[in-house]
Design a protein around this motif. Structure first.
Motif, PDB file in Angstrom:
ATOM      1  N   GLN A 185      -6.584   5.184   4.143  1.00  0.00           N
ATOM      2  CA  GLN A 185      -5.276   4.516   4.011  1.00  0.00           C
ATOM      3  C   GLN A 185      -4.159   5.444   4.478  1.00  0.00           C
ATOM      4  O   GLN A 185      -3.216   5.016   5.143  1.00  0.00           O
ATOM      5  CB  GLN A 185      -4.995   4.116   2.551  1.00  0.00           C
ATOM      6  CG  GLN A 185      -5.965   3.129   1.961  1.00  0.00           C
ATOM      7  CD  GLN A 185      -5.744   1.695   2.393  1.00  0.00           C
ATOM      8  OE1 GLN A 185      -5.381   1.409   3.533  1.00  0.00           O
ATOM      9  NE2 GLN A 185      -5.991   0.775   1.492  1.00  0.00           N
ATOM     10  N   MET A 186      -4.279   6.727   4.118  1.00  0.00           N
ATOM     11  CA  MET A 186      -3.256   7.683   4.536  1.00  0.00           C
ATOM     12  C   MET A 186      -3.186   7.780   6.057  1.00  0.00           C
ATOM     13  O   MET A 186      -2.100   7.931   6.630  1.00  0.00           O
ATOM     14  CB  MET A 186      -3.547   9.060   3.932  1.00  0.00           C
ATOM     15  CG  MET A 186      -3.287   9.130   2.445  1.00  0.00           C
ATOM     16  SD  MET A 186      -1.572   8.784   2.004  1.00  0.00           S
ATOM     17  CE  MET A 186      -0.739  10.151   2.774  1.00  0.00           C
ATOM     18  N   ASP A 240      -2.950   5.452 -12.311  1.00  0.00           N
ATOM     19  CA  ASP A 240      -3.724   5.684 -11.097  1.00  0.00           C
ATOM     20  C   ASP A 240      -5.227   5.527 -11.376  1.00  0.00           C
ATOM     21  O   ASP A 240      -5.957   4.961 -10.566  1.00  0.00           O
ATOM     22  CB  ASP A 240      -3.424   7.078 -10.547  1.00  0.00           C
ATOM     23  CG  ASP A 240      -4.072   7.302  -9.198  1.00  0.00           C
ATOM     24  OD1 ASP A 240      -3.688   6.598  -8.239  1.00  0.00           O
ATOM     25  OD2 ASP A 240      -4.965   8.155  -9.095  1.00  0.00           O
ATOM     26  N   TRP A 249       1.306   8.055  -6.072  1.00  0.00           N
ATOM     27  CA  TRP A 249       0.131   8.860  -6.364  1.00  0.00           C
ATOM     28  C   TRP A 249       0.417  10.319  -6.713  1.00  0.00           C
ATOM     29  O   TRP A 249      -0.138  10.837  -7.696  1.00  0.00           O
ATOM     30  CB  TRP A 249      -0.866   8.774  -5.203  1.00  0.00           C
ATOM     31  CG  TRP A 249      -2.090   9.576  -5.477  1.00  0.00           C
ATOM     32  CD1 TRP A 249      -3.166   9.230  -6.220  1.00  0.00           C
ATOM     33  CD2 TRP A 249      -2.348  10.912  -5.015  1.00  0.00           C
ATOM     34  NE1 TRP A 249      -4.083  10.242  -6.262  1.00  0.00           N
ATOM     35  CE2 TRP A 249      -3.603  11.297  -5.534  1.00  0.00           C
ATOM     36  CE3 TRP A 249      -1.632  11.810  -4.229  1.00  0.00           C
ATOM     37  CZ2 TRP A 249      -4.161  12.545  -5.275  1.00  0.00           C
ATOM     38  CZ3 TRP A 249      -2.192  13.062  -3.979  1.00  0.00           C
ATOM     39  CH2 TRP A 249      -3.438  13.407  -4.500  1.00  0.00           C
ATOM     40  N   LEU A 306       1.979   2.057  -3.532  1.00  0.00           N
ATOM     41  CA  LEU A 306       0.917   2.650  -4.342  1.00  0.00           C
ATOM     42  C   LEU A 306       0.719   4.128  -3.993  1.00  0.00           C
ATOM     43  O   LEU A 306       0.519   4.961  -4.879  1.00  0.00           O
ATOM     44  CB  LEU A 306      -0.389   1.875  -4.152  1.00  0.00           C
ATOM     45  CG  LEU A 306      -0.368   0.427  -4.655  1.00  0.00           C
ATOM     46  CD1 LEU A 306      -1.658  -0.292  -4.278  1.00  0.00           C
ATOM     47  CD2 LEU A 306      -0.140   0.361  -6.161  1.00  0.00           C
ATOM     48  N   PHE A 307       0.814   4.453  -2.714  1.00  0.00           N
ATOM     49  CA  PHE A 307       0.611   5.841  -2.305  1.00  0.00           C
ATOM     50  C   PHE A 307       1.820   6.714  -2.578  1.00  0.00           C
ATOM     51  O   PHE A 307       1.675   7.919  -2.807  1.00  0.00           O
ATOM     52  CB  PHE A 307       0.185   5.906  -0.835  1.00  0.00           C
ATOM     53  CG  PHE A 307      -1.294   5.779  -0.677  1.00  0.00           C
ATOM     54  CD1 PHE A 307      -2.104   6.894  -0.574  1.00  0.00           C
ATOM     55  CD2 PHE A 307      -1.894   4.530  -0.685  1.00  0.00           C
ATOM     56  CE1 PHE A 307      -3.473   6.772  -0.470  1.00  0.00           C
ATOM     57  CE2 PHE A 307      -3.260   4.390  -0.577  1.00  0.00           C
ATOM     58  CZ  PHE A 307      -4.063   5.524  -0.468  1.00  0.00           C
ATOM     59  N   GLU A 308       3.012   6.154  -2.575  1.00  0.00           N
ATOM     60  CA  GLU A 308       4.201   6.930  -2.931  1.00  0.00           C
ATOM     61  C   GLU A 308       4.106   7.411  -4.380  1.00  0.00           C
ATOM     62  O   GLU A 308       4.598   8.477  -4.724  1.00  0.00           O
ATOM     63  CB  GLU A 308       5.473   6.091  -2.746  1.00  0.00           C
ATOM     64  CG  GLU A 308       5.898   5.881  -1.311  1.00  0.00           C
ATOM     65  CD  GLU A 308       6.499   7.118  -0.668  1.00  0.00           C
ATOM     66  OE1 GLU A 308       6.736   8.133  -1.358  1.00  0.00           O
ATOM     67  OE2 GLU A 308       6.737   7.074   0.556  1.00  0.00           O
ATOM     68  N   VAL A 324       0.833  -1.206   0.000  1.00  0.00           N
ATOM     69  CA  VAL A 324       0.000   0.000   0.000  1.00  0.00           C
ATOM     70  C   VAL A 324       0.865   1.253   0.000  1.00  0.00           C
ATOM     71  O   VAL A 324       0.574   2.239  -0.694  1.00  0.00           O
ATOM     72  CB  VAL A 324      -0.982  -0.006   1.191  1.00  0.00           C
ATOM     73  CG1 VAL A 324      -1.757   1.299   1.268  1.00  0.00           C
ATOM     74  CG2 VAL A 324      -1.942  -1.185   1.076  1.00  0.00           C
ATOM     75  N   ARG A 325       1.963   1.229   0.744  1.00  0.00           N
ATOM     76  CA  ARG A 325       2.881   2.388   0.750  1.00  0.00           C
ATOM     77  C   ARG A 325       3.399   2.665  -0.653  1.00  0.00           C
ATOM     78  O   ARG A 325       3.501   3.825  -1.065  1.00  0.00           O
ATOM     79  CB  ARG A 325       4.050   2.148   1.697  1.00  0.00           C
ATOM     80  CG  ARG A 325       3.706   2.288   3.159  1.00  0.00           C
ATOM     81  CD  ARG A 325       4.964   2.318   4.020  1.00  0.00           C
ATOM     82  NE  ARG A 325       5.666   3.563   3.826  1.00  0.00           N
ATOM     83  CZ  ARG A 325       5.388   4.681   4.494  1.00  0.00           C
ATOM     84  NH1 ARG A 325       4.433   4.712   5.381  1.00  0.00           N
ATOM     85  NH2 ARG A 325       6.078   5.775   4.269  1.00  0.00           N
ATOM     86  N   LEU A 371      -1.237   4.687   7.171  1.00  0.00           N
ATOM     87  CA  LEU A 371       0.181   4.777   6.831  1.00  0.00           C
ATOM     88  C   LEU A 371       0.905   5.801   7.688  1.00  0.00           C
ATOM     89  O   LEU A 371       2.092   5.656   7.974  1.00  0.00           O
ATOM     90  CB  LEU A 371       0.346   5.111   5.342  1.00  0.00           C
ATOM     91  CG  LEU A 371      -0.168   4.046   4.369  1.00  0.00           C
ATOM     92  CD1 LEU A 371      -0.001   4.517   2.928  1.00  0.00           C
ATOM     93  CD2 LEU A 371       0.531   2.708   4.575  1.00  0.00           C
ATOM     94  N   ASP A 386      -9.206   5.248   0.298  1.00  0.00           N
ATOM     95  CA  ASP A 386      -7.961   5.960   0.007  1.00  0.00           C
ATOM     96  C   ASP A 386      -7.669   7.010   1.072  1.00  0.00           C
ATOM     97  O   ASP A 386      -6.527   7.165   1.517  1.00  0.00           O
ATOM     98  CB  ASP A 386      -8.018   6.610  -1.371  1.00  0.00           C
ATOM     99  CG  ASP A 386      -7.833   5.610  -2.495  1.00  0.00           C
ATOM    100  OD1 ASP A 386      -7.506   4.432  -2.214  1.00  0.00           O
ATOM    101  OD2 ASP A 386      -8.023   5.996  -3.668  1.00  0.00           O
TER     102      ASP A 386
END
Length: 198
Positions: A168-169, A123, A110, A106-108, A103-104, A172, A165
């Motif tokens: 998720q932040m 995305d 974004w 994927l978010f890095e 997950v990290r 994290l 989403d």
């Protein structure tokens, strides 16, 4: 054939190194040298397999997206009860904690989608693929008479992904636990489907 197998193995090794380097340094601060050091090779060796760092990172993101979405799709496949499907769908989409590497990653990636059309397309594909799982669950629930939806299923499917989403932040960043987020998304699910998840 053996050469092709060796090349595939080396690319996989570089992909793993890229993931580790990305999670530890972040995408914006990442250098080709960081990936090479993580893999135990020279930067020139990385460039033998990839045109540049961007090409490696796009492939790394696509692989992460495939793992994340593929696991979620597999988790709900074959589950006949819509309410159980929805419960599984929610749980399979929430990060395990601040150290959830997949997950990290994927978010890095974004923020790049704000200015890079290729990243934006990837995305969007990630979002659409997740929404498609929710959409299928919601349609099934309607057909089974389990769900009474408050809004069109496509809109609700996109809302589930957007809610995830945002939360998720929080996971994290260590501000919320996985259990808290699952509870919040389940609460939303109950409100929009008219069915309380067990």
């Amino acid at each position: 054939m053996a050469r092709r197998k060796d090349q595939d193995g080396r690319r996989a090794q570089l992909g793993e190194a890229a993931q580790r380097a990305l999670v530890s340094r972040g995408l914006e601060g990442l250098r080709l040298r960081d990936v090479a050091e993580e893999a135990g090779v020279t930067p020139a060796a990385v460039l033998y397999y990839y045109e540049d760092l961007d090409a490696l990172m796009y492939e790394t993101f696509q692989q992460a997206m495939e793992r994340f979405c593929g696991a979620r799709e597999a988790a709900v496949e074959g589950v006949e009860d819509a309410a159980e499907r929805l419960r599984i769908c929610i749980e399979s989409g929430v990060a395990s904690g601040p150290d959830d590497r997949l997950v990290r990653m994927l978010f890095e990636f974004w923020p790049r989608s704000l200015r890079d059309p290729k990243a934006a397309a990837l995305d969007s594909a990630l979002m659409e693929r997740q929404a498609a799982v929710y959409y299928g669950v919601l349609i099934l629930g309607q057909a089974q008479g389990t769900f009474t939806l408050t809004d069109p299923p496509r809109m609700l499917a996109a809302s589930f992904v957007a809610l995830e989403d945002g939360y998720q932040m929080e996971i994290l960043a260590g501000r919320r636990t996985r259990a808290e987020v699952i509870g919040a998304v389940r609460s939303f699910a109950s409100a929009v489907t008219g069915h309380r998840l067990g």
